[in-house]
Write a protein that holds these residues in place. Structure first.
Motif, PDB file in Angstrom:
ATOM      1  N   LYS A  75      -2.349   3.740   4.356  1.00 26.02           N
ATOM      2  CA  LYS A  75      -0.918   3.741   4.633  1.00 26.02           C
ATOM      3  C   LYS A  75      -0.310   2.360   4.368  1.00 26.02           C
ATOM      4  N   LEU A  76      -1.012   1.311   4.799  1.00 25.60           N
ATOM      5  CA  LEU A  76      -0.507  -0.042   4.572  1.00 25.60           C
ATOM      6  C   LEU A  76      -0.517  -0.390   3.091  1.00 25.60           C
ATOM      7  N   ASN A  77      -1.547   0.063   2.354  1.00 25.16           N
ATOM      8  CA  ASN A  77      -1.588  -0.202   0.917  1.00 25.16           C
ATOM      9  C   ASN A  77      -0.448   0.502   0.186  1.00 25.16           C
ATOM     10  N   ARG A  79       2.496   1.309   1.494  1.00 28.46           N
ATOM     11  CA  ARG A  79       3.735   0.609   1.828  1.00 28.46           C
ATOM     12  C   ARG A  79       3.847  -0.710   1.084  1.00 28.46           C
ATOM     13  N   LEU A  80       2.704  -1.386   0.917  1.00 25.01           N
ATOM     14  CA  LEU A  80       2.712  -2.638   0.172  1.00 25.01           C
ATOM     15  C   LEU A  80       3.059  -2.398  -1.299  1.00 25.01           C
ATOM     16  N   ALA A  81       2.508  -1.343  -1.881  1.00 26.76           N
ATOM     17  CA  ALA A  81       2.822  -1.023  -3.285  1.00 26.76           C
ATOM     18  C   ALA A  81       4.300  -0.699  -3.441  1.00 26.76           C
ATOM     19  N   LEU A  82       4.873   0.055  -2.497  1.00 26.32           N
ATOM     20  CA  LEU A  82       6.305   0.365  -2.554  1.00 26.32           C
ATOM     21  C   LEU A  82       7.148  -0.905  -2.430  1.00 26.32           C
ATOM     22  N   ALA A  83       6.783  -1.750  -1.477  1.00 22.45           N
ATOM     23  CA  ALA A  83       7.560  -2.975  -1.271  1.00 22.45           C
ATOM     24  C   ALA A  83       7.480  -3.887  -2.491  1.00 22.45           C
ATOM     25  N   LEU A  84       6.299  -3.998  -3.105  1.00 22.22           N
ATOM     26  CA  LEU A  84       6.176  -4.847  -4.282  1.00 22.22           C
ATOM     27  C   LEU A  84       6.956  -4.291  -5.468  1.00 22.22           C
ATOM     28  N   SER A  85       6.955  -2.970  -5.614  1.00 25.94           N
ATOM     29  CA  SER A  85       7.736  -2.393  -6.719  1.00 25.94           C
ATOM     30  C   SER A  85       9.232  -2.607  -6.489  1.00 25.94           C
ATOM     31  N   VAL A  86       9.669  -2.551  -5.235  1.00 24.91           N
ATOM     32  CA  VAL A  86      11.077  -2.803  -4.937  1.00 24.91           C
ATOM     33  C   VAL A  86      11.421  -4.267  -5.220  1.00 24.91           C
ATOM     34  N   VAL A  87      10.519  -5.175  -4.892  1.00 29.86           N
ATOM     35  CA  VAL A  87      10.769  -6.595  -5.150  1.00 29.86           C
ATOM     36  C   VAL A  87      10.865  -6.848  -6.655  1.00 29.86           C
ATOM     37  N   VAL A  88       9.981  -6.224  -7.433  1.00 32.00           N
ATOM     38  CA  VAL A  88      10.061  -6.372  -8.894  1.00 32.00           C
ATOM     39  C   VAL A  88      11.384  -5.805  -9.396  1.00 32.00           C
ATOM     40  N   GLY A  89      11.803  -4.664  -8.849  1.00 35.92           N
ATOM     41  CA  GLY A  89      13.098  -4.088  -9.223  1.00 35.92           C
ATOM     42  C   GLY A  89      14.258  -4.993  -8.851  1.00 35.92           C
ATOM     43  N   GLN A  90      14.161  -5.662  -7.702  1.00 33.52           N
ATOM     44  CA  GLN A  90      15.211  -6.584  -7.302  1.00 33.52           C
ATOM     45  C   GLN A  90      15.299  -7.773  -8.255  1.00 33.52           C
ATOM     46  N   LEU A 126      11.266   0.357   5.208  1.00 36.65           N
ATOM     47  CA  LEU A 126       9.797   0.410   5.187  1.00 36.65           C
ATOM     48  C   LEU A 126       9.205  -0.454   6.286  1.00 36.65           C
ATOM     49  N   TRP A 127       9.834  -1.585   6.537  1.00 34.92           N
ATOM     50  CA  TRP A 127       9.339  -2.476   7.563  1.00 34.92           C
ATOM     51  C   TRP A 127       9.541  -1.876   8.957  1.00 34.92           C
ATOM     52  N   LEU A 128      10.675  -1.204   9.164  1.00 31.84           N
ATOM     53  CA  LEU A 128      10.977  -0.613  10.466  1.00 31.84           C
ATOM     54  C   LEU A 128      10.257   0.718  10.687  1.00 31.84           C
ATOM     55  N   LEU A 129       9.614   1.245   9.670  1.00 24.83           N
ATOM     56  CA  LEU A 129       9.007   2.564   9.751  1.00 24.83           C
ATOM     57  C   LEU A 129       7.950   2.662  10.839  1.00 24.83           C
ATOM     58  N   ASP A 130       7.077   1.684  10.945  1.00 18.90           N
ATOM     59  CA  ASP A 130       5.994   1.743  11.911  1.00 18.90           C
ATOM     60  C   ASP A 130       5.839   0.391  12.603  1.00 18.90           C
ATOM     61  N   PRO A 131       6.476   0.211  13.780  1.00 20.87           N
ATOM     62  CA  PRO A 131       6.467  -1.110  14.413  1.00 20.87           C
ATOM     63  C   PRO A 131       5.080  -1.550  14.911  1.00 20.87           C
ATOM     64  N   LYS A 132       4.136  -0.614  15.139  1.00 22.11           N
ATOM     65  CA  LYS A 132       2.839  -1.031  15.675  1.00 22.11           C
ATOM     66  C   LYS A 132       1.951  -1.687  14.616  1.00 22.11           C
ATOM     67  N   ASP A 133       2.331  -1.622  13.353  1.00 24.75           N
ATOM     68  CA  ASP A 133       1.536  -2.232  12.289  1.00 24.75           C
ATOM     69  C   ASP A 133       1.914  -3.676  12.022  1.00 24.75           C
ATOM     70  N   ARG A 134       2.813  -4.221  12.797  1.00 27.55           N
ATOM     71  CA  ARG A 134       3.214  -5.613  12.563  1.00 27.55           C
ATOM     72  C   ARG A 134       2.397  -6.542  13.385  1.00 27.55           C
TER      73      ARG A 134
END
Length: 134
Positions: A75-77, A79-90, A126-134
């Protein structure tokens, strides 16, 4: 050991002078400087380490290095892939927006700025999705 094993160094101070510690140099011509490890460091015993009764756990236990929670890891991997693709898009969007702004097309630049804000909100979600993983 006996006194005969290490003959007296002629440069050593006499019995009336306080003893001075020599600098250890490996392979020295002075035999007293090449004495065995257990004589140079008497506090290190042969049982130091593995045989010391104070040491109960010598390393990682069974299963060390194996993934304990594979579902959480996947799950963390993801989310990380999604976040990195969004950063590249940004980054791509930012270059397009700056290029359009500099060429004078402000309408397209504002649409691009809206895209950047939307992609930031996606990462925030994505960051707010699961607060216990922080």
């Amino acid at each position: 050991m006996s006194e005969n094993a290490f003959p007296r160094d002629p440069e050593a101070p006499g019995p009336t002078e306080p003893p001075r510690l020599p600098a250890y140099t490996p392979g020295s011509a002075q035999p007293r400087l090449n004495r065995p490890l257990h004589e140079r460091y008497p506090q290190i015993r042969p049982t130091s380490g593995y045989g010391d009764p104070r040491i109960r756990h010598t390393g990682p236990g069974p299963g060390a290095g194996a993934e304990q929670e594979p579902e959480r890891s996947s799950k963390l991997n993801a989310r990380l892939a999604l976040a990195l693709s969004v950063v590249v898009g940004q980054l791509w969007g930012l270059t397009i927006v700056v290029d359009e702004w500099m060429s004078g097309d402000t309408g397209t630049a504002w649409w691009g700025a809206g895209f950047l804000v939307l992609s930031f909100l996606v990462v925030l979600g994505l960051w707010l999705l699961d607060p216990k993983d922080r």
